[in-house]
Design a protein around this motif. Structure first.
Motif, mmCIF file in Angstrom:
data_model
loop_
_atom_site.group_PDB
_atom_site.id
_atom_site.type_symbol
_atom_site.label_atom_id
_atom_site.label_comp_id
_atom_site.label_asym_id
_atom_site.label_seq_id
_atom_site.Cartn_x
_atom_site.Cartn_y
_atom_site.Cartn_z
ATOM 1 N N ALA A 132 0.953 -1.194 0.153
ATOM 2 C CA ALA A 132 0.014 0.063 0.024
ATOM 3 C C ALA A 132 0.789 1.197 -0.066
ATOM 4 O O ALA A 132 0.670 2.147 -0.700
ATOM 5 C CB ALA A 132 -0.977 0.077 1.178
ATOM 6 N N ALA A 133 1.887 1.264 0.915
ATOM 7 C CA ALA A 133 2.735 2.495 0.939
ATOM 8 C C ALA A 133 3.316 2.685 -0.378
ATOM 9 O O ALA A 133 3.595 3.837 -0.822
ATOM 10 C CB ALA A 133 3.805 2.306 2.087
ATOM 11 N N VAL B 68 1.110 4.086 -2.845
ATOM 12 C CA VAL B 68 0.567 5.369 -2.804
ATOM 13 C C VAL B 68 1.784 6.353 -3.215
ATOM 14 O O VAL B 68 1.595 7.382 -3.928
ATOM 15 C CB VAL B 68 0.074 5.785 -1.411
ATOM 16 N N PHE C 204 -2.139 0.096 -9.332
ATOM 17 C CA PHE C 204 -2.553 -1.008 -8.523
ATOM 18 C C PHE C 204 -3.749 -1.478 -9.236
ATOM 19 O O PHE C 204 -4.057 -2.806 -8.904
ATOM 20 C CB PHE C 204 -2.494 -0.672 -7.098
ATOM 21 N N TRP D 184 2.419 -3.266 -9.551
ATOM 22 C CA TRP D 184 2.975 -3.053 -8.331
ATOM 23 C C TRP D 184 4.526 -2.817 -8.409
ATOM 24 O O TRP D 184 4.911 -3.686 -9.285
ATOM 25 C CB TRP D 184 2.643 -4.009 -7.081
ATOM 26 N N GLU E 90 -2.599 17.429 -10.729
ATOM 27 C CA GLU E 90 -1.649 18.252 -10.271
ATOM 28 C C GLU E 90 -0.487 17.550 -9.357
ATOM 29 O O GLU E 90 0.765 18.171 -9.424
ATOM 30 C CB GLU E 90 -2.236 19.536 -9.580
ATOM 31 N N THR E 91 -0.779 16.417 -8.955
ATOM 32 C CA THR E 91 0.320 15.873 -8.026
ATOM 33 C C THR E 91 0.877 14.690 -8.747
ATOM 34 O O THR E 91 1.490 14.073 -7.859
ATOM 35 C CB THR E 91 -0.232 15.583 -6.565
ATOM 36 N N ARG F 34 1.113 14.022 4.579
ATOM 37 C CA ARG F 34 1.765 14.739 3.893
ATOM 38 C C ARG F 34 0.918 15.087 2.524
ATOM 39 O O ARG F 34 0.496 14.414 1.962
ATOM 40 C CB ARG F 34 2.914 13.863 3.168
ATOM 41 N N ARG G 210 -3.736 18.830 -1.758
ATOM 42 C CA ARG G 210 -4.130 17.404 -1.867
ATOM 43 C C ARG G 210 -3.090 16.521 -1.165
ATOM 44 O O ARG G 210 -1.852 16.589 -1.303
ATOM 45 C CB ARG G 210 -4.110 17.206 -3.530
ATOM 46 N N VAL H 262 -1.076 13.430 -0.265
ATOM 47 C CA VAL H 262 -0.436 12.550 -1.344
ATOM 48 C C VAL H 262 0.165 11.253 -0.256
ATOM 49 O O VAL H 262 0.480 10.308 -1.131
ATOM 50 C CB VAL H 262 0.988 13.273 -2.001
ATOM 51 N N LYS H 263 0.371 11.377 0.864
ATOM 52 C CA LYS H 263 0.943 10.397 1.417
ATOM 53 C C LYS H 263 0.652 10.242 2.690
ATOM 54 O O LYS H 263 0.680 11.194 3.656
ATOM 55 C CB LYS H 263 2.327 10.399 1.244
ATOM 56 N N GLU I 136 1.739 8.320 6.846
ATOM 57 C CA GLU I 136 2.841 7.463 7.164
ATOM 58 C C GLU I 136 2.367 7.387 8.779
ATOM 59 O O GLU I 136 1.752 8.257 9.292
ATOM 60 C CB GLU I 136 4.184 8.101 7.171
ATOM 61 N N GLN J 46 -2.181 3.105 5.531
ATOM 62 C CA GLN J 46 -1.090 3.828 4.427
ATOM 63 C C GLN J 46 -2.305 3.976 3.420
ATOM 64 O O GLN J 46 -2.005 5.043 2.665
ATOM 65 C CB GLN J 46 -0.545 2.643 3.660
ATOM 66 N N SER J 47 -3.502 3.372 3.299
ATOM 67 C CA SER J 47 -4.443 3.676 2.271
ATOM 68 C C SER J 47 -5.370 4.460 2.563
ATOM 69 O O SER J 47 -6.258 5.046 1.598
ATOM 70 C CB SER J 47 -5.059 2.292 1.942
ATOM 71 N N LEU K 208 -5.812 7.657 2.704
ATOM 72 C CA LEU K 208 -6.250 9.007 1.952
ATOM 73 C C LEU K 208 -7.442 8.557 0.995
ATOM 74 O O LEU K 208 -7.958 9.496 0.427
ATOM 75 C CB LEU K 208 -5.079 9.663 1.385
ATOM 76 N N PHE K 209 -7.285 7.250 0.623
ATOM 77 C CA PHE K 209 -8.104 7.021 -0.658
ATOM 78 C C PHE K 209 -9.519 6.658 -0.118
ATOM 79 O O PHE K 209 -10.542 6.563 -0.976
ATOM 80 C CB PHE K 209 -7.718 5.714 -1.369
ATOM 81 N N PRO L 87 -9.478 1.795 -2.787
ATOM 82 C CA PRO L 87 -9.122 1.290 -3.919
ATOM 83 C C PRO L 87 -7.645 0.601 -3.899
ATOM 84 O O PRO L 87 -7.613 -0.444 -4.561
ATOM 85 C CB PRO L 87 -8.767 2.597 -4.832
ATOM 86 N N VAL L 88 -7.087 1.011 -2.911
ATOM 87 C CA VAL L 88 -5.533 0.184 -2.827
ATOM 88 C C VAL L 88 -5.953 -1.182 -2.128
ATOM 89 O O VAL L 88 -5.098 -2.006 -2.487
ATOM 90 C CB VAL L 88 -4.627 1.135 -2.126
#
Lengths: 273, 893
Positions: free
Chosen positions: A21-22, A25, A31, A36, A126-127, B32, B41, B43-44, B46, B63-64, B66-67, B782-783
């Protein structure tokens, strides 16, 4: 100069998938198309019940010192950095997939136009990090490493199974573990000189009754209880039927059970290869 | 074939700190984001590196996370069920907040306060407890169903807590796996396999330092896969194994004698009364009796204390665990609790357990020896508990095993969560000074807290309408009719169905349930069986179902009104919280990383609005006051700040106001200015006060102060169960004041060795996958959904051993049907996963899948749901689900 490597302790990988997952992202991998940079396989080993083993097996690019992917790349897009990281230059990659075929570790995947279109929706236009089709693979989270941070998978590994090393630093505790010889890389015989090392799994002991009931053979460890005369229990005194006594580790020297040999280390990796 | 380069390089990085929302481990999280000044937005995510709880780590769900916020399936506006459609048909129309509140008001005009039932998940419980409990009290609603109480907390934890006294609703114990040399997991894949990160990081450290791991499980679970020894036990027989261990350790004197003598009630004298019930010997002041080895005489020790070193006159004593012949009290023969406890279980020998567990007796003997001799050792208390009638007793027995080796609040053993310890310490100090404690939600822990919670819902005097919760009304009704009833049905669903159907009466009047307010809970997917909740929510007596959530779920499908909630990444929360189950004492909260993406609201503001609808302006006033009384958050300040925030046009003014009150309150408690306190939290996400080592030095329980049991000691003779026994006439073995052996219930009263399974017959077992948390919709993330697909065979397959599968001609991937043999209307289809990683008598399924709501586009139709095969069966103590107490047949379809 640093020379980066990864150590993976298979004895503490709990199959939690946090690294997958980490990484997905952090590196914005597709994914949703099962693409992966790193995966944790959930492997069944052992044909019989007493040999049953479940091994969680993380895989990623091995950042070889002798990388076949670099050799075959016609444009020079795939290259090896001085710090050991193997990376792909998006501007130079033409997406021919020669590297994907050459890699014995199956560490690369094609990143196509559809993936990129979907990536805009999933990760936000944008990212976005990568905007070109081509080939994608693990680069030890190069941006993070250059920023003095750990790769995303290492940073989050809840079982501390993934550790990051600088092999050029003899004081690095992870390097010291690798140098001790306890860990080994995958398919070293190919001459790729990989930089991902694995501490093999310990042999596990499985306990269950292997017995017979009134002379009937039991069903794969299933003990048929009951019967005409109640619950008489009879255990066959045959060493073969006592697999569970073979591998006890003598953890306590004073234990009356201390006369058994130490747990064996089996070579998961060589079998896998 | 190229896109333009993204703006990424021009955007600035921003860090915020929050708390994960995907299980009750409450990991600290670093967010983050990238921002161009206008929009941000995420993006990560942790693990927060400053946190000593999860040590900078986060699991796959964390970890997932944010989705979830960016999930296109989210609930984006309020919605109202289309007129003419039925609940469950999923016909909704978009609405405004004004419209939905009007709708609720109109449809609940005839609903009396007690005819409301609120349903909450852990989010409600952990983060909004101050507002949720006060909501109930202020609105005179005695009815709360809280998930996962019946699945887990009340069953498992109450078993553990009967011994340690620790009841805190959520986590009480975080073992010091770091320093343990021997770690056992019994009926517990929850803390490692289902990933409680705080536990896994410590256990991994323990393993890497050389600890030996022993796991009892019918399946090669994620935890069992990490074991040096996998004890492939028959389902439902863990209590037999644990009691055989206890029998070995007690009868062979392998226990820590000094600890047991000093800090437990094992040396207390006990006798059997005329009815054959165990009664501990107390004098009129509640003092206990022991046999002193120094003076060879019976002496008294204090009714409440942490140690038994001195008698009530201050003389040094050494209480005996085993009595010499002929010790009498008032002319009657007595025993010690130790002797009585050993008598209770003496028939549960390793040989007895070998027959039921299918584990060779010599292995049980050896494991008991190693557990009690390799120091320090841990039996993980279990992060999940229910499933069988005897699981609560199993957890009690595990706690006793931990106490027998002296491994409570000591390095390498169980460590009490710092937040619980802090409350117990505060309570202890108030007790010593003879002061009464105010604000119980903020200050009380342990059994006094449990008693308070029980009182809230069971005592009709707490409500001006004079009714207790329907759960208690139903229990009384059952008792009067001579039918089975539940003794402590706190926040459980027992009686709810009957109340909806109009079958519960209280004092001659019907006690109906007509309206539901379901917040962040998904009972249709996670209570048993699914048909009960579907029928109930669809019942003609129910006039309004309000659901608040972030994503649609199988439950929101049955709503009349859906209220969309902001996610945990989009909100500053109104509370300041303890640092979960951390061994270190600290405070933390949530900071938002981005503004809400959609037209969503905050729980606190919705609860105030609902209060206005249910109880009017007076109710709102009472709500402020009740929060003040229970949690110490000033009503005056709150009202003032609400007015200020409203004037500013803040989107959720009440949440914002309470955040200010909470920050000021917490800053005051730790002696900081609100500005400094908030600055530390903003920069680090956690504010630490004391470390585990400092806390153990100052307030180890029971070494330095009493544990929060009735007697202050670690209790083998349980004050809690003595109290329950006194209040009821039940004599079920579940209520034993000592640990008592009884079977799981799979075969009724029979022990498991009495019958062999038929050819196609199996025990049913289930467990969590590492990717989906209890009751959640994160199978749709999703992840996580992609990971689940990658492991589809294993995660959604029904595990079956090849020796049995061969006989049924079943191969991996074959479509099979499993049917509950107690009730064949309960069955589910799925795909077989043939593996020798499951005990041959059992099948296993992950519990995370089988979502039905098509609005969850990734989760729908993926895998099979366990609550289609599990029937409704609850234990008599707390209505814990006996969700594995049946056998199934397996057929190829």
């Amino acid at each position: 100069m640093a020379h980066y490597a990864m150590l993976i302790d298979l004895n503490t990988c709990t199959g939690c998938n946090a690294c997958m997952a980490a990484c997905a992202v952090e590196n914005q991998t597709p994914f949703w198309s099962d693409k992966w940079r790193t995966q944790v396989h959930d492997i069944s080993k052992g044909k019989s019940d007493e040999d049953a083993m479940r091994v969680f097996f993380p895989r990623l690019c091995n950042h070889c010192d002798n990388p076949p992917c670099v050799t075959v790349c016609p444009t020079g897009a795939t290259y090896k950095m001085d710090n050991g990281i193997v990376d792909v230059d998006d501007d130079m990659c033409m997406g021919c997939q020669a590297c994907t075929l050459a890699c014995p570790y199956d560490a690369r995947y094609a990143l196509d136009y559809d993936d990129n279109t979907e990536k805009k929706a999933v990760f936000g236009e944008e990212t976005l990090k990568k905007t070109r089709p081509g080939v994608d693979k693990c680069n030890f989270c190069r941006d993070r490493v250059e920023d003095n941070r750990l790769p995303a998978c290492v940073e989050t590994c809840v079982g501390n199974a993934r550790q990051f090393a600088d092999l050029d630093n003899p004081n690095d505790p992870v390097t010291q573990i690798i140098n001790s010889g306890i860990a080994e890389p995958l398919m070293a015989h190919l001459g790729t000189k990989p930089n991902v090392y694995y501490i093999p799994v310990k042999k596990q002991t499985v306990h269950f009754e292997r017995g017979t009931f009134n002379g009937q053979k039991s069903e794969g460890g299933l003990h048929p209880m009951g019967g005409e005369n109640g619950t008489t229990f009879e255990r066959k005194q045959n060493e073969d039927m006592h697999g569970h006594t073979e591998h006890h580790a003598a953890f306590d020297a004073n234990s009356p059970f201390a006369n058994t040999p130490n747990a064996q280390i089996t070579d998961l990796l060589r079998e896998e290869a | 074939l190229m896109f333009a380069d993204s703006k990424r390089k021009q955007m600035k990085e921003k860090l915020d700190y929050t708390i994960c929302n995907f299980c009750s481990s409450l990991c600290n999280i670093e967010i983050r984001s990238l921002t161009d000044g206008e929009t941000s937005r995420i993006v990560k995510l942790e693990g927060n590196p400053h946190s000593t709880l999860n040590r900078g780590r986060a699991c796959a769900r964390g970890q997932s996370g944010l989705f979830q916020t960016y999930d296109t399936d989210r609930l984006k506006t309020p919605m109202i069920r289309v007129e003419g459609s039925k609940r469950g048909e999923m016909a909704f129309r978009k609405a405004t907040w004004e419209e939905v509140y009007e709708y609720i008001a109109k449809n609940t005009k005839e609903v009396k306060p007690w005819e409301w039932t609120t349903v909450g998940g852990w989010t409600n419980c952990v983060f909004y407890m101050n507002w949720a409990v006060a909501f109930s009290m202020a609105n005179q609603i005695p009815n709360i169903v809280a998930s996962p109480m019946q699945h887990c907390v009340t069953t498992g934890h109450l078993g553990t807590d009967a011994v340690t006294g620790n009841f805190n609703i959520h986590d009480e114990i975080l073992p010091d796996f770091d320093n343990a040399r021997y770690i056992m997991y019994i009926a517990n894949n929850g803390s490692m396999g289902a990933v409680s990160t705080a536990r896994v990081v410590r256990a991994a450290e323990g393993i890497q330092r050389g600890a030996k791991i022993v796991v009892l499980d019918p399946r090669l679970s994620e935890t069992a896969a990490k074991a040096d020894e996998w004890v492939r036990i028959r389902p439902g027989t863990d209590l037999d194994f644990a009691m055989a261990m206890m029998n070995e350790i007690m009868s062979k004197d392998y226990y820590d004698k000094s600890f047991c003598t000093k800090h437990t009630n094992l040396p207390f004298l006990i006798e059997k009364d005329a009815e054959g019930e165990w009664q501990i010997i107390r004098d009129e002041n509640g003092n206990f009796s022991v046999y002193d080895e120094v003076t060879a005489s019976v002496q008294k020790v204090k009714s409440h204390d942490n140690a038994n070193e001195l008698d009530i006159n201050g003389q040094r004593i050494i209480p005996a665990l085993r009595l010499p012949e002929g010790v009498m009290v008032k002319g009657k023969a007595v025993q010690t609790v130790f002797e009585a406890q050993l008598d209770e279980i003496k028939h549960v020998t390793p040989e007895f357990a070998a027959k039921t567990t299918t584990i060779p007796a010599e292995d049980i003997v050896r494991i008991a020896y190693e557990y009690s001799h390799i120091k320090p050792a841990i039996i993980d208390p279990g992060w999940m508990g229910a499933r069988y009638n005897n699981v609560q007793m199993l957890r009690r027995t595990q706690a006793m095993l931990q106490a027998l080796i002296g491994g409570i609040d000591s390095k390498g053993g169980w460590i009490n969560a710092a937040e619980v310890r802090h409350k117990v310490h505060t309570t202890h100090e108030a007790r010593m000074k003879g002061e009464k404690q105010l604000h119980p939600l903020a200050t009380t822990a342990g059994m006094p807290f449990a008693e308070m919670v029980v009182d809230v819902f069971s005592n009709p005097k707490n409500f001006n309408h004079g009714k207790p919760a329907w759960a208690y009304a139903f229990a009384e009704q059952q008792k009067a009719a001579g039918k089975p009833w539940v003794s402590l049905p706190v926040m459980a669903d027992t009686g709810l169905f009957e109340s909806v159907r109009g079958e519960v009466e209280y004092k001659g009047e019907k006690y109906l349930t007509k309206a539901f307010f379901i917040n962040g809970a998904n009972p249709v997917h996670h209570y048993f069986p699914d048909s009960y909740w579907k029928e109930m929510l669809n019942h003609e007596n129910v006039s309004c179902v309000v659901c608040m959530d972030v994503l649609p779920s199988d439950t929101t499908a049955y709503a009349d009104v859906i209220l969309p909630n902001s996610t945990y990444l989009e909100r500053d929360e109104p509370g300041v919280y303890g640092n979960g189950v951390n061994q270190d004492l600290g405070l933390t909260t949530r900071f938002k990383a981005i503004d809400p993406l959609y037209d969503t609201q905050e729980v606190t503001d919705v609860m105030f609005k609902m209060t206005e609808i249910i109880s009017g302006k007076a109710g709102v006033e009472a709500y402020y006051q009740t929060i003040d009384n229970l949690a110490g958050l000033s009503a005056e300040k709150a009202k003032k700040y609400v007015a200020e925030e409203q004037a500013k046009g803040t989107a959720a003014p009440i949440a914002a106001a309470y955040r200010r009150v909470s920050m000021e309150h917490a800053a005051h408690e730790v002696g900081e200015t609100p500005e400094t306190f908030e600055k530390v939290l903003r920069e680090k996400g956690v504010y630490y006060i004391k470390t585990m080592d400092e806390l153990l030095e100052e307030a180890a329980m029971p070494q330095k102060m009493p544990v929060p049991t009735k007697s202050g000691r670690i209790e083998f003779y349980s004050g809690l169960f003595e109290m329950i026994r006194g209040n009821s006439t039940t004599r079920a073995p579940n209520f034993g004041v000592l640990a008592t052996h009884f079977p799981s219930g799979i075969l009724g009263e029979k022990v498991l060795q009495d019958r062999m399974l038929g050819d196609g017959e199996f025990y049913f077992t289930y467990g969590k996958s590492p990717t989906v948390s209890h009751g959640s919709t994160n199978a749709n993330n999703p992840v996580l959904s992609a990971i689940n697909t990658f492991k589809e065979d294993i995660y959604t397959g029904i595990w079956i051993n090849p020796t049995r599968a061969d006989k049924l001609n079943i191969k991996t991937g074959d479509k099979i049907k499993i049917t509950n043999l107690e009730d064949e209307s309960l069955n589910v289809d799925g795909k077989a996963y043939v593996t020798n990683q499951v005990q041959p008598e059992s099948v296993f399924m992950y519990s995370s899948f089988g979502t039905e709501n098509a609005a969850l586009s990734r989760a729908v139709g993926f895998g099979s749901a366990i609550n289609k095969v599990i029937g409704y069966k609850v234990d008599p103590v707390v209505a814990g689900f006996r969700s594995q107490e049946f056998t199934i047949k397996v057929e190829k379809v």
